[in-house]
Design a protein around this motif. Structure first.
Motif, PDB file in Angstrom:
ATOM      1  N   SER A   7     -16.563  51.350  83.753  1.00 41.54           N
ATOM      2  CA  SER A   7     -17.482  52.017  84.155  1.00 41.54           C
ATOM      3  C   SER A   7     -17.989  52.617  83.420  1.00 41.54           C
ATOM      4  N   LEU A   8     -19.321  53.674  83.463  1.00 43.59           N
ATOM      5  CA  LEU A   8     -19.779  54.254  83.281  1.00 43.59           C
ATOM      6  C   LEU A   8     -19.155  55.411  83.522  1.00 43.59           C
ATOM      7  N   GLY A   9     -18.181  55.991  83.986  1.00 39.50           N
ATOM      8  CA  GLY A   9     -18.062  57.706  84.198  1.00 39.50           C
ATOM      9  C   GLY A   9     -18.714  58.269  85.311  1.00 39.50           C
ATOM     10  N   ASN A  10     -19.841  57.754  86.018  1.00 39.00           N
ATOM     11  CA  ASN A  10     -20.944  58.840  86.414  1.00 39.00           C
ATOM     12  C   ASN A  10     -20.517  58.880  87.867  1.00 39.00           C
ATOM     13  N   ILE A  11     -19.243  58.496  87.949  1.00 41.37           N
ATOM     14  CA  ILE A  11     -18.067  59.183  89.703  1.00 41.37           C
ATOM     15  C   ILE A  11     -17.099  59.131  88.991  1.00 41.37           C
ATOM     16  N   PRO A  12     -17.123  60.795  88.877  1.00 39.62           N
ATOM     17  CA  PRO A  12     -15.342  60.976  88.258  1.00 39.62           C
ATOM     18  C   PRO A  12     -14.204  59.967  89.650  1.00 39.62           C
ATOM     19  N   THR A  13     -13.044  59.955  88.370  1.00 40.35           N
ATOM     20  CA  THR A  13     -12.161  59.346  89.260  1.00 40.35           C
ATOM     21  C   THR A  13     -12.385  58.209  90.174  1.00 40.35           C
ATOM     22  N   ALA A  14     -13.150  57.266  90.220  1.00 40.92           N
ATOM     23  CA  ALA A  14     -13.546  55.804  91.422  1.00 40.92           C
ATOM     24  C   ALA A  14     -13.312  54.963  91.106  1.00 40.92           C
ATOM     25  N   THR A  15     -12.289  55.035  89.972  1.00 41.85           N
ATOM     26  CA  THR A  15     -11.297  53.666  89.303  1.00 41.85           C
ATOM     27  C   THR A  15     -10.331  54.170  89.621  1.00 41.85           C
ATOM     28  N   SER A  16     -10.034  55.450  89.693  1.00 41.25           N
ATOM     29  CA  SER A  16      -8.608  55.479  89.797  1.00 41.25           C
ATOM     30  C   SER A  16      -8.044  54.938  90.385  1.00 41.25           C
ATOM     31  N   PRO A  17      -6.337  55.770  90.421  1.00 43.06           N
ATOM     32  CA  PRO A  17      -5.581  55.196  91.693  1.00 43.06           C
ATOM     33  C   PRO A  17      -5.836  55.538  92.923  1.00 43.06           C
ATOM     34  N   ASN A  18      -5.555  55.431  93.993  1.00 41.11           N
ATOM     35  CA  ASN A  18      -6.084  56.004  94.801  1.00 41.11           C
ATOM     36  C   ASN A  18      -4.601  57.156  95.062  1.00 41.11           C
ATOM     37  N   ALA A  19      -4.374  58.014  95.963  1.00 39.62           N
ATOM     38  CA  ALA A  19      -3.189  59.002  96.121  1.00 39.62           C
ATOM     39  C   ALA A  19      -1.804  58.368  96.508  1.00 39.62           C
ATOM     40  N   ASP A  20      -1.749  57.764  97.191  1.00 43.06           N
ATOM     41  CA  ASP A  20      -0.770  56.199  97.369  1.00 43.06           C
ATOM     42  C   ASP A  20      -0.588  55.781  96.415  1.00 43.06           C
ATOM     43  N   GLY A  21      -1.080  55.850  94.793  1.00 48.38           N
ATOM     44  CA  GLY A  21      -0.597  55.042  94.301  1.00 48.38           C
ATOM     45  C   GLY A  21      -0.840  53.605  94.016  1.00 48.38           C
ATOM     46  N   THR A  22      -1.653  52.741  94.964  1.00 43.77           N
ATOM     47  CA  THR A  22      -2.810  51.940  94.856  1.00 43.77           C
ATOM     48  C   THR A  22      -3.270  52.314  94.657  1.00 43.77           C
ATOM     49  N   GLY A  23      -4.659  50.691  93.935  1.00 46.83           N
ATOM     50  CA  GLY A  23      -5.230  50.614  93.674  1.00 46.83           C
ATOM     51  C   GLY A  23      -6.926  51.019  93.976  1.00 46.83           C
ATOM     52  N   ALA A  24      -8.072  51.790  93.482  1.00 47.84           N
ATOM     53  CA  ALA A  24      -8.884  51.724  93.824  1.00 47.84           C
ATOM     54  C   ALA A  24      -9.357  50.556  94.222  1.00 47.84           C
ATOM     55  N   GLN A  25     -10.457  50.789  95.117  1.00 49.93           N
ATOM     56  CA  GLN A  25     -11.389  49.779  95.326  1.00 49.93           C
ATOM     57  C   GLN A  25     -12.201  48.710  94.140  1.00 49.93           C
ATOM     58  N   ARG A  26     -11.959  47.406  93.647  1.00 46.08           N
ATOM     59  CA  ARG A  26     -12.863  46.742  92.869  1.00 46.08           C
ATOM     60  C   ARG A  26     -14.103  45.648  93.316  1.00 46.08           C
ATOM     61  N   GLY A  27     -13.371  45.270  94.701  1.00 44.02           N
ATOM     62  CA  GLY A  27     -14.403  44.322  95.259  1.00 44.02           C
ATOM     63  C   GLY A  27     -14.591  43.922  96.291  1.00 44.02           C
ATOM     64  N   ASP A  28     -14.244  43.834  97.726  1.00 43.66           N
ATOM     65  CA  ASP A  28     -14.248  43.487  98.696  1.00 43.66           C
ATOM     66  C   ASP A  28     -13.710  41.717  98.786  1.00 43.66           C
ATOM     67  N   LYS A  29     -13.057  41.650  99.886  1.00 39.90           N
ATOM     68  CA  LYS A  29     -12.317  40.845 100.337  1.00 39.90           C
ATOM     69  C   LYS A  29     -12.910  39.285 100.946  1.00 39.90           C
ATOM     70  N   GLU A  30     -14.321  39.726 100.961  1.00 37.91           N
ATOM     71  CA  GLU A  30     -14.901  38.593 101.354  1.00 37.91           C
ATOM     72  C   GLU A  30     -14.613  37.461 100.346  1.00 37.91           C
ATOM     73  N   LYS A  31     -15.179  35.718 101.117  1.00 32.08           N
ATOM     74  CA  LYS A  31     -14.368  34.902 100.308  1.00 32.08           C
ATOM     75  C   LYS A  31     -16.565  34.917  99.519  1.00 32.08           C
ATOM     76  N   ASP A  32     -16.446  34.533  98.289  1.00 25.40           N
ATOM     77  CA  ASP A  32     -17.120  33.530  97.721  1.00 25.40           C
ATOM     78  C   ASP A  32     -18.515  33.122  97.922  1.00 25.40           C
ATOM     79  N   THR A  33     -19.848  33.309  98.534  1.00 35.35           N
ATOM     80  CA  THR A  33     -21.165  31.598  98.292  1.00 35.35           C
ATOM     81  C   THR A  33     -21.533  31.685  97.937  1.00 35.35           C
ATOM     82  N   TYR A  34     -21.945  30.871  97.534  1.00 39.08           N
ATOM     83  CA  TYR A  34     -23.392  30.478  96.584  1.00 39.08           C
ATOM     84  C   TYR A  34     -24.482  29.455  97.003  1.00 39.08           C
ATOM     85  N   MET A  35     -25.763  30.081  96.743  1.00 40.80           N
ATOM     86  CA  MET A  35     -26.827  28.620  97.508  1.00 40.80           C
ATOM     87  C   MET A  35     -27.991  27.644  96.480  1.00 40.80           C
TER      88      MET A  35
END
Length: 236
Positions: free
Chosen positions: A192-220
């Motif tokens: 990450s570029l660091g333009n948004i501080p703590t954007a990739t830091s763990p959440n307050a409950d110790g879980t990981g920050a969002q990296r992607g979403d849970k939707e399955k991939d598609t291609y066409m």
């Protein structure tokens, strides 16, 4: 792509194919702040085998089918237009790579466990083999008794979320990732570029920050096709 279509009757076909595709993406190309700051990128080769059922929606013949010369031999004069709807099932192999921000070289991401696969609390390691459901529409124009050309739109719904090696969250314990998989794994997991501080830091409950979403991939794909007919030996 290489395919084979077998005509069951006037309106129904079975189609099998082998397809090679290259898909890619880069967060640098978006103006959306969080994804641009995430700074992930990938490319992945896809090798796909698929079979599908096809139904002809509309057919039209152009001109007379045969003309008669002075020799009385028959000559194919006109072609036909055909629109086809299809749905099927496929299996494919993929191997995502990401660009190393330090060297600029493409690195295989699967062995780097970029979301902490296999570590305590992390997800299971994903498979590089997956199933897909191809569906779409095709247009086919018969030129003569041997050749046809066409255009095809093919959308694939898949059952994996890792074609781009991005699925859920950053692994919250970088020290554990460093110890288990090394510095390259940590670097490729979070460039990450660091333009948004703590954007990739763990959440307050110790879980990981969002990296992607849970939707399955598609291609066409949109594909121009050229086909050759192999007439059956029997009259039918």
């Amino acid at each position: 792509s290489l395919g084979y279509r077998y005509k069951l009757n006037k309106n129904f076909n079975i189609h099998s194919s082998f397809n090679y595709l290259l898909v890619a993406g880069d967060d640098r190309l978006t103006s959306e702040a969080f994804r641009n700051n995430r700074n992930l990128n990938f490319k992945a080769n896809i090798f796909e085998l698929a079979v599908r059922a096809e139904v002809a929606l509309f057919k039209s013949k152009v001109g007379h089918r045969y003309g008669i010369k002075k020799t009385l031999t028959r000559r194919h004069k006109g072609g036909s237009n055909e629109f086809i709807l299809f749905v099927g099932i496929g299996g494919f192999y993929f191997n995502p790579k990401g660009k190393n921000p330090g060297t600029g070289e493409w690195e295989k991401l699967y062995p780097l466990h970029t979301e902490g696969q296999g570590l305590p609390g992390g997800p299971k390691q994903y498979s590089r083999f997956a199933l897909s459901i191809p569906m779409g529409i095709a247009y086919k124009k018969t030129i003569n008794k041997l050749w046809c050309v066409g255009l095809e739109f093919n959308y694939r719904k898949t059952f994996t979320d890792y074609i781009d090696d991005v699925s859920t969250t950053y692994y919250p314990d970088q020290a554990a990732m460093l110890q288990a998989y090394g510095t390259k794994s940590v670097m490729m997991a979070d460039p990450s570029l660091g333009n948004i501080p703590t954007a990739t830091s763990p959440n307050a409950d110790g879980t990981g920050a969002q990296r992607g979403d849970k939707e399955k991939d598609t291609y066409m794909s949109i594909q121009v096709t050229v086909g050759r007919f192999f007439p059956p030996k029997r009259k039918k």
